[in-house]
Design an enzyme around this catalytic site. Sequence first.
Site, short mmCIF file in Angstrom:
data_model
loop_
_atom_site.label_atom_id
_atom_site.label_comp_id
_atom_site.label_asym_id
_atom_site.label_seq_id
_atom_site.Cartn_x
_atom_site.Cartn_y
_atom_site.Cartn_z
N ARG A 3 0.83 -1.20 0.00
CA ARG A 3 0.00 0.00 0.00
C ARG A 3 0.86 1.25 0.00
O ARG A 3 1.87 1.33 0.71
CB ARG A 3 -0.93 0.01 1.21
N HIS A 9 -4.58 -17.29 14.26
CA HIS A 9 -3.14 -17.38 14.08
C HIS A 9 -2.73 -18.84 14.11
O HIS A 9 -3.53 -19.74 14.40
CB HIS A 9 -2.40 -16.58 15.15
N ASP A 37 1.83 -21.75 10.02
CA ASP A 37 2.17 -20.68 9.07
C ASP A 37 3.04 -21.18 7.93
O ASP A 37 2.76 -20.90 6.76
CB ASP A 37 2.92 -19.56 9.79
#
Length: 372
Positions: free
Chosen positions: A38, A126, A156
């Site tokens: 961004r 998570h 992850d």
Amino acid sequence: MAGPLAGMKLIEFDSMGPVPLAAKLLADMGTEVLRIARAGISDRAGGADLLRNRPVVRIDLKSPEGRETVLRLLAEADGLMEGFRPGVMERLGLGPEACLAANPRLVYVRMTGWGQNGPLAARAGHDLNYIAITGVLNAIGGADRPPPPPLNLVGDYGGGTTFAMIGLLAGVLSARETGRGSVIDAAMVDGVAALSSGIHGMMNAGDWQDCRAENLLDGAAPYYRCYTCADGKYVSVAAIEPQFFSLLLEGLGIEGTRFVQRDRDGWDAMEAAFAACFASRPRDEWAEIFARTDACVAPVLSFAEARRFPHNVARGIFSGPLPAAAPRFGGVSGAAKQASEITAEAVLSRWRGPPHRDMADPAALPISTTDE
């Protein structure tokens, strides 16, 4: 060395956890990865090393101009990888339908914890939560305490990064054969469950008890666990096969006929004997004793110690700020590169033109390089 994935082009949407590591590993293997972040947003503290080897272009994804720029970039890419919650990319006008309309050969990888559908799909979570609902977390640790967090390697990176990469590469191969892209739902819960297939197989065969510290690989067996040494440090013992078990007893100075390896009734006495032996010497003495045998004993090292361990030094595993790229092709690992700020037009000019030097090479494009 260009790498085995030279010529493949990937758009990475800036996110946390599994996506940056997947993009890094793919870039290490030669993929030209462009990270979209961004505009006006600084990169997360502590993540600079994971972002080193690919350039970044900053785009306002909520503006019509930003969306159009992304679609023009995607028209030249092989793949896209994003790690937002379901629906976020659609709200930006960059969902699979819009992106595959711009490039029908595109492989669109959606990396999430819970997956694109199901009751939890829109919920936050998570690593620890994802591995909890797969049964894997419940199988780790001692039976008399809550399961310990096994870092964030299982969910992850094992269930996330690994399967996102597999999905991307399989999709690209398919697109090259068929001319059709695909949408890959890479969910950590799916990946972790798949990684536990061997455990489920043993459970189906009656060789695994569905509780902690009762099985061969979960610390119940005295010959597959860690022990405390005289200096408070630890060694790992994984002498599963009978011949390795014999070498373990020999190294500990225990009579070979004292214990029957698979006799569970004798495991308590075996564990006590092993614990007493290992507690009699410091860790590094045990490491030296067992370094010359196949007893499957290794010192438990800290991250800092791992950087100095002779085997790791010989292979150059920790020669840079991050571990070396893996796997190695022809025995050579990929080289890390600096990150760089770049413009979308510079990328489009390169990707539409004849292939030449690595996009992450600062000399390949007229841009200034900054270490992020």
